[in-house]
Scaffold this motif. Structure first.
Motif, PDB file in Angstrom:
ATOM      1  N   THR A  61       0.880  -1.160   0.000  1.00 47.35           N
ATOM      2  CA  THR A  61       0.000   0.000   0.000  1.00 47.35           C
ATOM      3  C   THR A  61       0.924   1.217   0.000  1.00 47.35           C
ATOM      4  O   THR A  61       2.149   1.064   0.101  1.00 47.35           O
ATOM      5  CB  THR A  61      -0.863   0.033   1.273  1.00 47.35           C
ATOM      6  N   ARG A  62       0.352   2.401  -0.046  1.00 46.26           N
ATOM      7  CA  ARG A  62       1.190   3.611   0.017  1.00 46.26           C
ATOM      8  C   ARG A  62       1.935   3.673   1.352  1.00 46.26           C
ATOM      9  O   ARG A  62       3.013   4.243   1.428  1.00 46.26           O
ATOM     10  CB  ARG A  62       0.344   4.869  -0.116  1.00 46.26           C
ATOM     11  N   LEU A  63       1.346   3.110   2.388  1.00 49.83           N
ATOM     12  CA  LEU A  63       2.004   3.159   3.690  1.00 49.83           C
ATOM     13  C   LEU A  63       3.242   2.260   3.706  1.00 49.83           C
ATOM     14  O   LEU A  63       4.330   2.690   4.073  1.00 49.83           O
ATOM     15  CB  LEU A  63       1.038   2.745   4.805  1.00 49.83           C
ATOM     16  N   THR A  64       3.064   1.006   3.288  1.00 53.30           N
ATOM     17  CA  THR A  64       4.233   0.109   3.334  1.00 53.30           C
ATOM     18  C   THR A  64       5.273   0.563   2.313  1.00 53.30           C
ATOM     19  O   THR A  64       6.471   0.446   2.541  1.00 53.30           O
ATOM     20  CB  THR A  64       3.844  -1.366   3.093  1.00 53.30           C
ATOM     21  N   HIS A  65       4.805   1.125   1.197  1.00 53.79           N
ATOM     22  CA  HIS A  65       5.748   1.693   0.221  1.00 53.79           C
ATOM     23  C   HIS A  65       6.581   2.790   0.881  1.00 53.79           C
ATOM     24  O   HIS A  65       7.813   2.791   0.770  1.00 53.79           O
ATOM     25  CB  HIS A  65       4.986   2.252  -0.996  1.00 53.79           C
ATOM     26  N   SER A  66       5.917   3.703   1.593  1.00 49.98           N
ATOM     27  CA  SER A  66       6.635   4.823   2.216  1.00 49.98           C
ATOM     28  C   SER A  66       7.650   4.322   3.249  1.00 49.98           C
ATOM     29  O   SER A  66       8.737   4.881   3.382  1.00 49.98           O
ATOM     30  CB  SER A  66       5.646   5.786   2.882  1.00 49.98           C
ATOM     31  N   ALA A  93       6.874  11.365   4.107  1.00 49.86           N
ATOM     32  CA  ALA A  93       5.876  12.363   3.689  1.00 49.86           C
ATOM     33  C   ALA A  93       5.661  12.411   2.181  1.00 49.86           C
ATOM     34  O   ALA A  93       4.710  13.023   1.720  1.00 49.86           O
ATOM     35  CB  ALA A  93       6.306  13.747   4.176  1.00 49.86           C
ATOM     36  N   HIS A  94       6.539  11.764   1.405  1.00 51.25           N
ATOM     37  CA  HIS A  94       6.573  12.067  -0.031  1.00 51.25           C
ATOM     38  C   HIS A  94       5.275  11.718  -0.762  1.00 51.25           C
ATOM     39  O   HIS A  94       4.965  12.314  -1.779  1.00 51.25           O
ATOM     40  CB  HIS A  94       7.785  11.407  -0.698  1.00 51.25           C
ATOM     41  N   ASP A  95       4.501  10.782  -0.252  1.00 55.52           N
ATOM     42  CA  ASP A  95       3.271  10.381  -0.954  1.00 55.52           C
ATOM     43  C   ASP A  95       1.984  10.814  -0.238  1.00 55.52           C
ATOM     44  O   ASP A  95       0.903  10.349  -0.585  1.00 55.52           O
ATOM     45  CB  ASP A  95       3.255   8.847  -1.141  1.00 55.52           C
ATOM     46  N   LEU A  96       2.105  11.717   0.734  1.00 54.44           N
ATOM     47  CA  LEU A  96       0.918  12.108   1.511  1.00 54.44           C
ATOM     48  C   LEU A  96      -0.189  12.713   0.643  1.00 54.44           C
ATOM     49  O   LEU A  96      -1.360  12.660   0.999  1.00 54.44           O
ATOM     50  CB  LEU A  96       1.295  13.125   2.608  1.00 54.44           C
ATOM     51  N   ALA A 187      15.565   6.636  -3.594  1.00 52.24           N
ATOM     52  CA  ALA A 187      15.098   5.530  -2.746  1.00 52.24           C
ATOM     53  C   ALA A 187      13.666   5.169  -3.134  1.00 52.24           C
ATOM     54  O   ALA A 187      13.285   3.993  -3.143  1.00 52.24           O
ATOM     55  CB  ALA A 187      15.174   5.937  -1.268  1.00 52.24           C
ATOM     56  N   ASP A 188      12.871   6.174  -3.473  1.00 53.82           N
ATOM     57  CA  ASP A 188      11.493   5.956  -3.939  1.00 53.82           C
ATOM     58  C   ASP A 188      11.524   5.066  -5.179  1.00 53.82           C
ATOM     59  O   ASP A 188      10.806   4.058  -5.273  1.00 53.82           O
ATOM     60  CB  ASP A 188      10.883   7.332  -4.263  1.00 53.82           C
ATOM     61  N   GLU A 189      12.393   5.419  -6.093  1.00 51.98           N
ATOM     62  CA  GLU A 189      12.465   4.672  -7.344  1.00 51.98           C
ATOM     63  C   GLU A 189      12.928   3.222  -7.131  1.00 51.98           C
ATOM     64  O   GLU A 189      12.357   2.288  -7.694  1.00 51.98           O
ATOM     65  CB  GLU A 189      13.431   5.406  -8.275  1.00 51.98           C
TER      66      GLU A 189
HETATM   67 MG    MG Z   1       6.516   7.003  -3.853  1.00 48.15          MG
END
Ligand code: MG
Length: 380
Positions: A61-66, A93-96, A187-189
């Motif tokens: 999910t966006r949470l585990t991704h973050s 915070a990057h995907d909030l 790191a996101d990538e």
């Molecule tokens: Mg991201």
């Protein structure tokens, strides 16, 4: 312990609303803590990365991704003597600002907002931490440091940059962000490319066989099979996946170290003045990473099963936006108040922005429930 080109607490450009320095933690730890406690952060748990939340409990999910981004980012920051706390704050915070249903939701909302300044999830993340979170007595938003806010704003059009004040300046001046922001970005990538391989395999959108056309996967798969010829199933995938992440992280650290040694920036100002980012892969690995991204685009993101959900998601977001725009009285009362306020300030575009904020803040399942409540005559 911090390198001279790292961002330090002493050199922060501070918060928009001045506050006493924190006790027993750094400025960037305080930023991180505020992010973890905010409501947009909790909602990441029910927002899609690639797979819609109800498709299964095993997917990112966006949470585990973050959290994965923070983990990878901190490892890189520590290896380069950069500010680990700042990288962590930016990563969490990057995907909030992400809409429900991932990129499909953002594309739909952007189309809805075309006449009203558009919608961009990255800009929205900044809006969440600067304005939308309502928690503190003395200010709207989380009042984060300049450096965390700057790191959240990865890209920005000159038009938007002109309206954002100091955090938008670098886009107008052609400057680089801090090294910590550069680390969080990569790191996101690394995180999503690799977890989308894992999730894609789990969802049976792709096979190991297909993946062997990707150089980075193939070389590690070959190594794993040579070392563990008896190994089968998911453990093969995990052994390959973890090697891929490690390969990318080690290369990134080594290549960035070389670039930092060559350019030897004396401080953060020198980092900003560089003609390009200093954090990055070596040329060979950059190419391998691109090949992986192309594979994922072709075989996962455009897979018909993903595309069906994408099409549905766009319909839901569009329908919600249009219904609320046409009749704001359908909105919950406290949201109505916000809509009226924005409308008084900036007319139709203000109203649209407030509706977009409401829709963007929804989780996947809340958006689906709202859609049913609005359009299904048997739902209340
Ligand atoms: Mg991201």
């Amino acid at each position: 312990m911090l390198a001279p080109y790292a961002v330090s607490d002493a050199e922060t450009r501070g918060r928009r609303h001045p506050e006493e320095p924190p006790r027993f933690r750094s400025e960037f730890q305080r930023d991180r803590d505020r992010i973890v406690h905010c409501s947009a952060f909790r909602r990441l748990e029910y927002k899609t990365q690639v797979f819609v939340n109800h498709e299964g409990d095993m997917f990112r999910t966006r949470l585990t991704h973050s959290i994965e981004v923070a983990q990878i980012g901190r490892a890189i920051a520590r290896a380069l003597n950069l500010n680990e706390d700042l990288v962590e704050a930016i990563a969490l915070a990057h995907d909030l600002g992400h809409t429900p249903f991932g990129h499909a939701g953002q594309d739909a909302l952007n189309e809805c907002m075309r006449e009203h300044g558009g919608f961009e999830h990255n800009l929205q993340s900044l809006r969440v931490v600067d304005e939308l979170e309502q928690r503190y007595a003395e200010f709207a938003g989380l009042n984060l440091t300049f450096e965390t806010r700057e790191g959240i704003l990865k890209h920005c059009s000159p038009l938007d940059a002109g309206q954002l004040g100091e955090v938008g300046e670098r886009f107008l001046r052609g400057q680089q962000p801090s090294l910590e922001a550069q680390v969080a970005n990569l790191a996101d990538e690394i995180a999503y490319n690799n977890h989308d391989v894992d999730d894609g395999l789990r969802a049976e959108l792709i096979t190991v066989e297909q993946l062997t056309e990707v150089g980075l996967f193939e070389e590690h798969h070959r190594e794993v099979m040579k070392r563990y010829p008896e190994l089968t199933g998911r453990r093969v995938c995990h052994e390959v996946n973890r090697r891929m992440i490690n390969h990318l992280v080690v290369d990134l650290v080594e290549a960035s170290r070389r670039r930092l040694a060559e350019q030897a920036p004396a401080d953060v100002a020198a980092v900003r003045a560089c003609s390009g980012p200093l954090i990055g892969f070596s040329e060979g690995v950059r190419e391998k990473n691109l090949q992986l991204k192309r594979f994922l685009r072709r075989n996962v993101y455009r897979h018909y099963r993903v595309h069906r959900m994408t099409a549905k998601a766009k319909r839901i977001v569009r329908a919600l936006f249009e219904a609320f725009m046409a009749d704001p009285l359908l909105l919950p009362e406290e949201t109505q108040e916000g809509v009226r306020q924005y409308e008084r300030q900036s007319g139709e575009s203000g109203k649209a922005r407030a509706v977009a904020d409401y829709v963007a803040g929804m989780t996947d399942r809340f958006a689906i429930a709202e859609y049913e409540r609005l359009f299904d005559p048997y739902r209340t």
